[in-house]
Design an enzyme around this catalytic site. Structure first.
Site, mmCIF file in Angstrom:
data_model
loop_
_atom_site.group_PDB
_atom_site.id
_atom_site.type_symbol
_atom_site.label_atom_id
_atom_site.label_comp_id
_atom_site.label_asym_id
_atom_site.label_seq_id
_atom_site.Cartn_x
_atom_site.Cartn_y
_atom_site.Cartn_z
ATOM 1 N N CYS A 2 -66.364 41.393 -21.334
ATOM 2 C CA CYS A 2 -65.907 40.874 -21.941
ATOM 3 C C CYS A 2 -66.843 40.491 -22.946
ATOM 4 O O CYS A 2 -67.754 41.133 -23.178
ATOM 5 C CB CYS A 2 -65.546 39.219 -21.861
ATOM 6 S SG CYS A 2 -64.422 39.281 -19.894
ATOM 7 N N LYS A 615 -63.577 48.760 -25.908
ATOM 8 C CA LYS A 615 -64.617 49.474 -26.207
ATOM 9 C C LYS A 615 -65.386 49.544 -25.077
ATOM 10 O O LYS A 615 -66.129 51.001 -24.750
ATOM 11 C CB LYS A 615 -64.481 48.640 -27.027
ATOM 12 C CG LYS A 615 -66.008 49.615 -28.238
ATOM 13 C CD LYS A 615 -64.849 50.938 -29.243
ATOM 14 C CE LYS A 615 -65.793 51.871 -29.602
ATOM 15 N NZ LYS A 615 -65.339 52.712 -30.064
HETATM 16 C C1 G6P Z 1 -64.319 53.109 -21.932
HETATM 17 C C2 G6P Z 1 -63.431 53.136 -23.973
HETATM 18 C C3 G6P Z 1 -63.193 54.833 -24.146
HETATM 19 C C4 G6P Z 1 -64.767 55.207 -23.964
HETATM 20 C C5 G6P Z 1 -65.068 54.690 -22.672
HETATM 21 C C6 G6P Z 1 -66.918 54.600 -22.522
HETATM 22 O O1 G6P Z 1 -62.661 53.589 -21.474
HETATM 23 O O2 G6P Z 1 -62.035 52.789 -23.883
HETATM 24 O O3 G6P Z 1 -63.050 54.937 -25.651
HETATM 25 O O4 G6P Z 1 -64.461 56.965 -24.461
HETATM 26 O O5 G6P Z 1 -65.369 53.315 -22.596
HETATM 27 O O6 G6P Z 1 -67.160 54.217 -23.172
HETATM 28 P P1 G6P Z 1 -68.703 55.133 -23.525
HETATM 29 O O7 G6P Z 1 -69.429 53.726 -24.761
HETATM 30 O O8 G6P Z 1 -69.672 54.960 -22.462
HETATM 31 O O9 G6P Z 1 -69.057 55.833 -24.701
#
Ligand code: G6P
Length: 620
Positions: A2, A615
């Site tokens: 969050c 994100k």
């Molecule tokens: C979440 C997001 C993805 C991202 C993943 C890894 O699932 O929705 O878009 O690729 O996390 O995030 P990071 O910040 O570690 O690259």
């Protein structure tokens, strides 16, 4: 996972906090909430996001309420973990007396024991969240120690297990805000004398201050009467590290573009230019990665490499591992962060000859943090490939390289992915230069990297065509993506983009494996997107295209510029620049980004805030 944000000072707090909530929507957007401390007590407005409404709807709800010019407010963006999205589960959460209100990012692992304890002591628990229990626990501790809020909070947080950052207020203390951090990110700043902001990220604060402090695990900041006191969980005075917040207000807007996702797709030539600026040369030393050089001797002694990430970052990890195998002739393997604990991935490794590259846009992903802890506990060095400067994962690693692509706000990762791939190419060059690459090979490799940012223009010239293609596919509920070699990772990433923002079941399959099962999906006009680049696998891909065309598939080929034979073979072609396959993955991924974007928009979805996603996933 969050977002939390707070302001306490001499300005009207609610508008500042509301703006902060909007800026942290990338952290979660299934509910929003604001709590303001007023003379009449704490006033809270919190709502689940209605399916057909956006943030303006919440702003309008907040505007209906008289917050009596409160100078002390906290706010929250929720991504549900404990308890469904609902008004009651939204934050701030309160205790039985409604005097204590708090916002929380993280998860409390000893939730059940705490709940039983609090119920047995007569607390009335209203929501399904673990966060509400913290408010009751503070209330309980306060009753036990004669009303002292400070020691009540310290006692309570010491009983919590898991990851949490908290922002707490108390109705009897009009100027009090308490920031607590363990596991989930939290920064604060004195935005002007005696006025403070606290937030999960610097984004809500940079408009007001550049100099802030990065609260570490086990630290608490008591802000009251215009002063901030920094303490440990053991109630000892400490000094929290100052940091400079990076980024600009401009980067937080998508002016000129309808969505952040489109803005970030189009930023790639410029941002990838920054990724390689001052790092790649066509002459000696060919490559300079300042963040990695301190550990270069150790790195050169390694013969086994892991590339670890989640989601899009895992797709990038696959490409890194393959570049290392193909160009450096070393053992290299990509692993999903969430799987590191499931398999004995380090079996047979010599810790001093092994390194794990950990890849993350946000630098916060909990699965990756847990993976790093496990790997480091076995004596293996972790190096970061991270975007967010100073983030938790960047700090957990011994050294590494930053992506330098600026804030990525669109929930579906775009520019971070391509910068990760380019960074892995730079690392390949760095090791290759010292290990096995000749001077001529280094020159060629460096020239190829340098060509990437500029050649993306070719994709943008075809944006209208890609949009038209998306329109023609708007009613498809499924499609197939095929690729071979490096482009297996490209199609996995392409399929993820289509799933995330267009909610299309995109089936990615190795072109050579298609005949062993997925071919059953093929029927007349079924769309299949094939990465049909001009590389060593071209002949095999042509064979695969003919197999599906014989069954009536509509084949969209992502073909290399100048490969007219391939362009004629497929039913529709999109052209990518002529690059070696490990780098051709970048423009091919941009084609998928645009296609997914237009598919999502044509299907009427908010591509910046896809259903159920966030994100930064700070829960394991
Ligand atoms: C979440 C997001 C993805 C991202 C993943 C890894 O699932 O929705 O878009 O690729 O996390 O995030 P990071 O910040 O570690 O690259």
């Amino acid at each position: 996972m969050c977002g939390i944000v707070g302001y306490v000072g001499d300005e009207y707090a609610v508008p500042i906090v509301l703006e902060g909530v909007e800026k942290q929507e990338y952290r979660g957007y299934d509910s929003w909430g604001i709590g303001a401390n007023t003379e009449g007590g704490i006033i809270i407005v919190k709502h689940k996001k209605p399916d057909d409404q956006e943030f303006d709807w919440f702003v309008e709800r907040v505007m209906r309420v008289d917050f009596c010019s409160s100078r002390n407010a906290i706010g929250h963006n929720r991504w549900a973990t404990n308890g469904e999205p609902s008004d009651i589960n939204a934050h701030p959460q309160t205790d039985c007396t409604r005097k204590i209100a708090l916002v929380h990012n993280g998860t409390i692992e000893n939730y059940r024991e705490l709940k039983d304890f609090l119920l047995a002591r007569g607390h009335i628990i209203k929501s399904e969240t673990d966060s509400e229990l913290i408010a009751h626990l503070i209330e309980d501790m306060q009753k036990q120690n004669g009303g002292n809020i400070r020691s009540a909070i310290i006692k309570a947080v010491n009983q919590l297990q898991g990851a949490f950052s908290l922002l707490i207020m108390h109705a009897d203390h009009p100027t009090l805000q308490v920031a607590v951090k363990k596991g989930s990110p939290l920064v604060y700043a004195e935005v002007k004398p005696s006025c403070f902001m606290v937030a999960s990220s610097p984004l809500p604060i940079i408009k007001y201050a550049r100099n802030g402090k990065d609260i570490e695990d086990g630290q608490i900041v008591f802000i009251e009467n215009g002063k901030a006191e920094e303490l440990s969980f053991a109630d000892e005075k400490i000094k929290i590290n100052p940091i400079i917040f990076e980024g600009t207000e401009e980067e937080l807007k998508h002016e000129g573009f309808p969505h952040f996702m489109l803005k970030e797709i189009y930023e790639q030539p410029c941002k990838l230019g920054e990724t390689i600026a001052g790092r790649v040369f066509t002459h000696e030393p060919f490559i300079r990665l300042g963040g990695v050089e301190p550990v270069l001797p150790q790195l050169l002694a390694c013969d086994q490499f892991f590339f670890i990430g989640s989601g899009t970052s895992y797709r990038a990890a696959m490409l890194g591992a393959w570049m290392f195998k193909n160009y450096l002739n070393v053992r290299a393997q990509a692993v999903q962060a969430s799987e590191v604990g499931s398999h004995n991935i380090l079996a047979g490794c010599q810790p001093d000859k092994t390194v794990a590259f950990v890849i993350s846009q946000s630098g916060e992903t909990r699965d990756l943090q847990l993976a790093i802890e496990e790997i480091q506990a076995k004596g293996v060095m972790c190096l970061g490939i991270v975007n967010v400067v100073g983030s938790k994962i960047a700090r957990m690693t011994k050294a590494g390289t930053y992506l330098r692509v600026g804030p990525e706000i669109g929930v579906a990762s775009t520019k971070a992915f391509t910068a990760m791939v380019l960074s892995e190419a730079m690392l390949t060059l760095l090791l290759g230069r010292h290990k096995n690459m000749t001077r001529d090979e280094c020159i060629t490799f460096a020239n190829q990297i340098l060509a990437v940012p500029g050649c993306l223009e070719l994709i943008f010239q075809q944006a209208d065509e890609i949009q038209t293609l998306a329109k023609s596919m708007v009613d498809q509920s499924a499609l197939m993506l095929l690729g071979r070699g490096y482009h297996y990772a490209t199609i996995l990433e392409g399929a993820l983009k289509m799933t995330e923002v267009a909610y299309i079941a995109a089936v990615p399959e190795l072109a050579g494996e298609m005949k062993h099962g997925p071919i059953a999906l093929i029927k007349p006009k079924f769309p299949v997107i094939v990465v049909a680049a001009k590389d060593g696998l071209r002949g095999a891909v042509i064979q695969n295209i003919m197999e599906i065309q014989a069954r009536g598939a509509f084949v969209i080929g992502i073909c290399t510029n100048g490969d007219e034979e391939m362009q004629k073979l497929v039913d529709k072609s999109i052209i990518i620049p002529d690059l070696p396959s490990h780098l051709a993955t970048i423009p091919a991924a941009v084609v998928f980004q645009l296609l997914a974007y237009y598919l999502g928009v044509e299907r009427g979805y908010n591509v910046d805030k896809p259903r159920n996603l966030a994100k930064a996933v700070t829960v394991g």
